[in-house]
Design a protein around this motif. Structure first.
Motif, PDB file in Angstrom:
ATOM      1  N   VAL A 253       0.987 -12.999   3.295  1.00  0.00           N
ATOM      2  CA  VAL A 253       0.051 -12.201   3.553  1.00  0.00           C
ATOM      3  C   VAL A 253      -1.002 -11.831   2.323  1.00  0.00           C
ATOM      4  O   VAL A 253      -0.801 -12.136   1.328  1.00  0.00           O
ATOM      5  CB  VAL A 253      -0.052 -10.854   4.242  1.00  0.00           C
ATOM      6  CG1 VAL A 253       0.602 -10.995   5.522  1.00  0.00           C
ATOM      7  CG2 VAL A 253       0.777  -9.789   3.326  1.00  0.00           C
ATOM      8  N   SER A 254      -2.541 -11.688   2.535  1.00  0.00           N
ATOM      9  CA  SER A 254      -3.278 -11.559   1.565  1.00  0.00           C
ATOM     10  C   SER A 254      -3.199 -10.026   0.902  1.00  0.00           C
ATOM     11  O   SER A 254      -2.621  -9.136   1.736  1.00  0.00           O
ATOM     12  CB  SER A 254      -4.819 -11.648   2.003  1.00  0.00           C
ATOM     13  OG  SER A 254      -5.648 -10.889   1.260  1.00  0.00           O
ATOM     14  N   SER A 255      -3.258 -10.130  -0.423  1.00  0.00           N
ATOM     15  CA  SER A 255      -3.141  -8.838  -0.922  1.00  0.00           C
ATOM     16  C   SER A 255      -4.364  -7.764  -0.678  1.00  0.00           C
ATOM     17  O   SER A 255      -4.318  -6.582  -0.949  1.00  0.00           O
ATOM     18  CB  SER A 255      -2.611  -8.808  -2.615  1.00  0.00           C
ATOM     19  OG  SER A 255      -3.791  -9.660  -3.102  1.00  0.00           O
ATOM     20  N   ARG A 256      -5.369  -8.591  -0.432  1.00  0.00           N
ATOM     21  CA  ARG A 256      -6.809  -7.823  -0.413  1.00  0.00           C
ATOM     22  C   ARG A 256      -6.758  -7.187   1.065  1.00  0.00           C
ATOM     23  O   ARG A 256      -7.055  -5.968   1.297  1.00  0.00           O
ATOM     24  CB  ARG A 256      -7.701  -8.669  -0.452  1.00  0.00           C
ATOM     25  CG  ARG A 256      -9.044  -8.209  -0.299  1.00  0.00           C
ATOM     26  CD  ARG A 256     -10.190  -9.142  -0.623  1.00  0.00           C
ATOM     27  NE  ARG A 256     -10.063 -10.420  -0.109  1.00  0.00           N
ATOM     28  CZ  ARG A 256     -10.595 -10.566   1.272  1.00  0.00           C
ATOM     29  NH1 ARG A 256     -11.086  -9.433   2.099  1.00  0.00           N
ATOM     30  NH2 ARG A 256     -10.378 -11.582   2.023  1.00  0.00           N
ATOM     31  N   ASP A 257      -6.348  -7.727   2.206  1.00  0.00           N
ATOM     32  CA  ASP A 257      -6.512  -7.245   3.525  1.00  0.00           C
ATOM     33  C   ASP A 257      -5.476  -7.351   4.381  1.00  0.00           C
ATOM     34  O   ASP A 257      -5.536  -6.917   5.417  1.00  0.00           O
ATOM     35  CB  ASP A 257      -7.680  -8.022   4.282  1.00  0.00           C
ATOM     36  CG  ASP A 257      -7.744  -9.419   4.282  1.00  0.00           C
ATOM     37  OD1 ASP A 257      -6.608  -9.997   4.215  1.00  0.00           O
ATOM     38  OD2 ASP A 257      -8.745 -10.084   4.452  1.00  0.00           O
ATOM     39  N   GLY A 258      -4.321  -7.879   4.189  1.00  0.00           N
ATOM     40  CA  GLY A 258      -3.147  -7.777   4.690  1.00  0.00           C
ATOM     41  C   GLY A 258      -2.924  -9.069   5.603  1.00  0.00           C
ATOM     42  O   GLY A 258      -1.753  -8.955   6.467  1.00  0.00           O
ATOM     43  N   HIS A 259      -4.100  -9.769   6.052  1.00  0.00           N
ATOM     44  CA  HIS A 259      -3.903 -10.716   6.980  1.00  0.00           C
ATOM     45  C   HIS A 259      -3.234 -11.894   6.649  1.00  0.00           C
ATOM     46  O   HIS A 259      -2.911 -12.197   5.634  1.00  0.00           O
ATOM     47  CB  HIS A 259      -5.350 -11.137   7.161  1.00  0.00           C
ATOM     48  CG  HIS A 259      -6.311 -10.291   7.781  1.00  0.00           C
ATOM     49  ND1 HIS A 259      -7.544 -10.115   7.632  1.00  0.00           N
ATOM     50  CD2 HIS A 259      -5.992  -9.260   8.882  1.00  0.00           C
ATOM     51  CE1 HIS A 259      -8.116  -9.087   8.224  1.00  0.00           C
ATOM     52  NE2 HIS A 259      -7.311  -8.685   9.104  1.00  0.00           N
TER      53      HIS A 259
END
Length: 446
Positions: A253-259
């Motif tokens: 997942v993206s560390s920025r938004d969790g997606h």
């Protein structure tokens, strides 16, 4: 004499009668009230009883619930009151890290309290009561929190559920799963994410991931429990959807938004941290705890996973197999050998050697795995053909990487030259281990 004898005889019955009265007076059953199941709480009005509970810890209230059926019934009523809800349903889910362990421990104790209070109820009634108690906590719902990535609500729900259902048989746990699945209309929502284009329902993917990981696959659960819940999540779906759902729950997942990052395995080599969740899930399904999965089921799932959403880079396939453990790795490679896919097997074996070199694994592991796979081939011709494919793959990959370097295809990290460097070292160390093995066996023979 006669009168004396007569008075003596008449006094005896009176003495017996007095003794009889004294014995009757000592009987608690007639003259004393029966002891109450409420004990000393019998004298307290209900309001005072509930005020006393406000001074007890959740663990103490949980212990009190085991005293008698009447006290347990009173506690069941108290928990549903407004004062009981305020007292027990803490909702500081967005606090500091220091408070995280405290609120998780609180809901672990609350799970034990409701487990004891509802001990004599049928499973269906227990679930209805628990839902009634928890329904006011919005962060326990799939879409209930506006900031799910920074919320402990689902984790608290998970530890609560873990304690509540500990020791329940499989039939009861099936009912729990069905109850939760229907309550959140999860079947329809999962259908949406597994049948849509990857990433087109990013928010729903994130919500499903957080709910499954936080509530059903609560960290700290026993492996057998995790295997049961993961099986319930995956089994209703076809294999292609199982692979998609597995990626949603455990993929990178993206560390920025969790997606969920769908292109991670396609665009370039990834690291161990991006694959660890998937590898752990595969090991769980392949283990003895997951009784509903066969080795063929897991191999098919891994095969299907390697094309989600498109075909992965072979290096990422190899890294996933290494992280999944020796048993699943050998079984997967052996299935390629048995099905006559020697070229694909050779490529996978070369990338395993490359991953061992990059990630600092012992190269003799790769050589021993190759030796073990060679024994699967039924004829010497098949085995020799595979070994020829292996050497050809090393040569072709070296030439391709060398051409990329000579063509000046370089990025900021100079990855083309670095990949060539790793592959040359991987080939050298791989063949060194083969020579050690060959020379060692020949020395033993002579």
């Amino acid at each position: 004499m006669t009168s004396s004898a007569g008075s003596s005889s008449s006094s005896v019955p009176r003495q017996k009668q007095r003794r009889s009265r004294r014995r009757c007076g000592r009987s608690p059953g007639r003259d004393s009230p029966a002891p109450s199941a409420l004990g000393d709480f019998q004298t307290l009005p209900l309001e005072i009883f509930q005020m006393v509970l406000n001074y007890l810890s959740v663990k103490d209230i949980s212990t009190l619930s085991m005293v008698s059926k009447i006290i347990s019934a009173r506690l069941i009523n108290y928990i549903c009151t407004s004062s009981g809800s305020r007292r027990l349903l803490l909702q500081d889910f967005h606090g500091t890290r220091e408070g995280a362990s405290s609120i998780l421990e609180h809901y672990r104790a609350l799970g034990l309290l409701l487990k004891r209070c509802t001990l004599l109820l049928p499973t269906r009634d227990r679930l209805k009561y628990v839902h009634k108690v928890l329904s006011g906590v919005s962060c326990f719902k799939l879409n209930g929190c506006a900031s799910p990535l920074h919320c402990l609500g689902l984790q608290c729900y998970g530890v609560f559920l873990q304690i509540l259902t500990a020791g329940w048989d499989e039939l009861e746990c099936h009912r729990v799963f069905n109850f939760l699945w229907e309550l959140g209309n999860l079947a329809r929502k999962v259908q949406t994410v597994v049948s849509s284009k990857p990433g087109s329902a990013r928010r729903l993917e994130l919500r499903i991931r957080l709910f499954c990981r936080g509530v059903l696959l609560s960290p700290g659960s026993h492996r057998s429990d995790s295997a049961f819940w993961l099986t319930r999540i995956l089994k209703p779906w076809p294999m292609v959807n199982q692979a998609r759902l597995l990626y949603i729950i455990f993929g990178p997942v993206s560390s920025r938004d969790g997606h969920v990052v769908w292109q991670k395995m396609i665009e370039g080599p990834t690291d161990e941290s991006s694959l660890k969740g998937l590898a752990d899930a595969i090991k769980l399904l392949y283990g003895t705890e997951a009784r509903e999965w066969t080795a063929d089921d897991v191999i098919s799932l891994v095969d299907e996973l390697s094309v989600v959403p498109q075909e992965w880079l072979m290096e990422n396939n190899a890294r996933l197999l290494l992280l999944s453990g020796n048993s699943i790795c050998f079984t997967f490679l052996a299935s390629k050998a048995v099905n006559g896919r020697a070229v694909e097997l050779a490529r996978l074996m070369v990338f395993m050697a490359l991953v061992c070199e990059k990630d600092l694994y012992c190269m003799d592991w790769a050589v021993k795995m190759m030796q073990k796979v060679c024994k699967v081939f039924s004829t010497a011709w098949e085995r020799n053909s595979f070994l020829q494919c292996l050497e050809n793959t090393f040569a072709h990959m070296l030439m391709d990487m060398l051409q990329a370097v000579l063509a000046g295809e370089r990025d900021e990290e100079d990855s083309s030259f670095l990949n060539l460097f790793h592959l040359v070292n991987a080939q050298a160390n791989f063949h060194k281990e083969i020579l050690y093995m060959a020379m060692g066996s020949s020395t033993t023979t002579t």
